[in-house]
Design a protein around this motif. Structure first.
Motif, PDB file in Angstrom:
ATOM      1  N   SER A   1      49.632  47.513  41.908  1.00  0.00           N
ATOM      2  CA  SER A   1      48.787  46.367  40.792  1.00  0.00           C
ATOM      3  C   SER A   1      48.386  45.352  42.015  1.00  0.00           C
ATOM      4  N   ILE A   2      47.092  45.044  41.723  1.00  0.00           N
ATOM      5  CA  ILE A   2      46.501  44.000  42.559  1.00  0.00           C
ATOM      6  C   ILE A   2      45.736  43.014  41.555  1.00  0.00           C
ATOM      7  N   ARG A   3      45.316  42.018  42.198  1.00  0.00           N
ATOM      8  CA  ARG A   3      44.729  40.817  41.254  1.00  0.00           C
ATOM      9  C   ARG A   3      43.318  40.572  42.132  1.00  0.00           C
ATOM     10  N   LEU A   4      42.314  40.694  41.388  1.00  0.00           N
ATOM     11  CA  LEU A   4      41.137  40.277  42.212  1.00  0.00           C
ATOM     12  C   LEU A   4      40.510  38.947  41.620  1.00  0.00           C
ATOM     13  N   PRO A   5      39.743  38.281  42.406  1.00  0.00           N
ATOM     14  CA  PRO A   5      39.272  37.107  41.992  1.00  0.00           C
ATOM     15  C   PRO A   5      37.998  37.602  40.923  1.00  0.00           C
ATOM     16  N   PHE A   6      37.714  36.592  40.127  1.00  0.00           N
ATOM     17  CA  PHE A   6      36.702  37.095  39.175  1.00  0.00           C
ATOM     18  C   PHE A   6      35.561  37.566  39.883  1.00  0.00           C
ATOM     19  N   ALA A   7      34.940  36.933  40.904  1.00  0.00           N
ATOM     20  CA  ALA A   7      34.052  37.289  41.688  1.00  0.00           C
ATOM     21  C   ALA A   7      33.997  38.634  42.264  1.00  0.00           C
ATOM     22  N   LEU A   8      35.131  39.213  42.803  1.00  0.00           N
ATOM     23  CA  LEU A   8      35.185  40.337  43.387  1.00  0.00           C
ATOM     24  C   LEU A   8      35.424  41.526  42.151  1.00  0.00           C
ATOM     25  N   ASP A   9      35.938  41.088  41.106  1.00  0.00           N
ATOM     26  CA  ASP A   9      36.058  42.125  40.012  1.00  0.00           C
ATOM     27  C   ASP A   9      34.325  42.258  39.475  1.00  0.00           C
ATOM     28  N   ARG A  10      33.799  41.071  39.330  1.00  0.00           N
ATOM     29  CA  ARG A  10      32.388  41.439  38.696  1.00  0.00           C
ATOM     30  C   ARG A  10      31.725  42.431  39.920  1.00  0.00           C
TER      31      ARG A  10
ATOM     32  N   LEU B   1      32.722  44.399  41.938  1.00  0.00           N
ATOM     33  CA  LEU B   1      33.301  46.053  41.904  1.00  0.00           C
ATOM     34  C   LEU B   1      32.545  46.531  40.633  1.00  0.00           C
ATOM     35  N   ARG B   2      32.712  45.961  39.629  1.00  0.00           N
ATOM     36  CA  ARG B   2      32.331  46.750  38.340  1.00  0.00           C
ATOM     37  C   ARG B   2      30.805  46.858  38.403  1.00  0.00           C
ATOM     38  N   GLN B   3      29.892  45.894  39.001  1.00  0.00           N
ATOM     39  CA  GLN B   3      28.627  46.185  39.184  1.00  0.00           C
ATOM     40  C   GLN B   3      28.309  47.378  40.122  1.00  0.00           C
ATOM     41  N   LEU B   4      29.010  47.417  41.142  1.00  0.00           N
ATOM     42  CA  LEU B   4      28.735  48.604  42.044  1.00  0.00           C
ATOM     43  C   LEU B   4      29.149  49.766  41.450  1.00  0.00           C
ATOM     44  N   ALA B   5      30.391  49.866  40.839  1.00  0.00           N
ATOM     45  CA  ALA B   5      30.881  50.953  40.073  1.00  0.00           C
ATOM     46  C   ALA B   5      29.938  51.537  39.092  1.00  0.00           C
TER      47      ALA B   5
ATOM     48  N   ARG C   1      26.939  53.345  40.765  1.00  0.00           N
ATOM     49  CA  ARG C   1      27.392  54.566  41.589  1.00  0.00           C
ATOM     50  C   ARG C   1      27.599  55.514  40.144  1.00  0.00           C
ATOM     51  N   GLU C   2      27.661  55.041  39.068  1.00  0.00           N
ATOM     52  CA  GLU C   2      28.106  55.689  37.871  1.00  0.00           C
ATOM     53  C   GLU C   2      29.520  56.366  37.951  1.00  0.00           C
ATOM     54  N   MET C   3      30.400  55.541  38.401  1.00  0.00           N
ATOM     55  CA  MET C   3      31.950  55.913  38.541  1.00  0.00           C
ATOM     56  C   MET C   3      32.690  54.621  37.886  1.00  0.00           C
ATOM     57  N   THR C   4      33.999  54.890  37.739  1.00  0.00           N
ATOM     58  CA  THR C   4      34.872  53.904  37.269  1.00  0.00           C
ATOM     59  C   THR C   4      35.018  52.869  38.095  1.00  0.00           C
TER      60      THR C   4
END
Length: 121
Positions: A7-16, A18-22, A25-28
């Protein structure tokens, strides 16, 4: 192959990010996170790729990303407050004031704020 759960915790900016890059790239986000961990570990185990400079750059990029998110939130809030003030002022203004005068007053107030902020043209 068996997996171990972390389990990891990401800062909001990194999560955002990560989600944009995913999404791009059409991946989760989870699959991309696994790729990031694999690539990160591979780069850390290679000779000459780690060091204080790359660590400092990564930390600075993370801080800049977090600050950009904060600035975006502040900008959106300022825009909302400005729009609300404009609407309330229009509702409170007597009907004899025309649109041109209101626009001139708004522009004058905006220019005053630019001068106070040090961003006057």
């Amino acid at each position: 192959m068996s997996y171990v759960r972390h389990s990891i915790r990401l800062p909001f900016a990194l999560d955002r990010t990560l989600r944009q890059l995913a999404a791009g790239r059409e991946m989760t986000p989870y699959a991309l996170l696994q790729d990031c961990v694999r690539i990160g570990l591979a780069s850390m185990t290679q000779e000459g790729t780690t060091g204080p400079i790359s660590t400092e750059l990564a930390e600075e990029l993370g801080q800049i990303s977090a600050r950009i998110v904060h600035v975006e939130r502040l900008t959106e809030r300022a825009l909302y407050v400005s729009c609300a003030a404009y609407v309330f002022a229009r509702a409170a203004a007597p009907t004899r004031i025309d649109e041109t005068r209101l626009t001139d007053d708004i522009n004058a107030a905006f220019q005053r704020q630019l001068v106070l902020a040090g961003d006057a043209p």
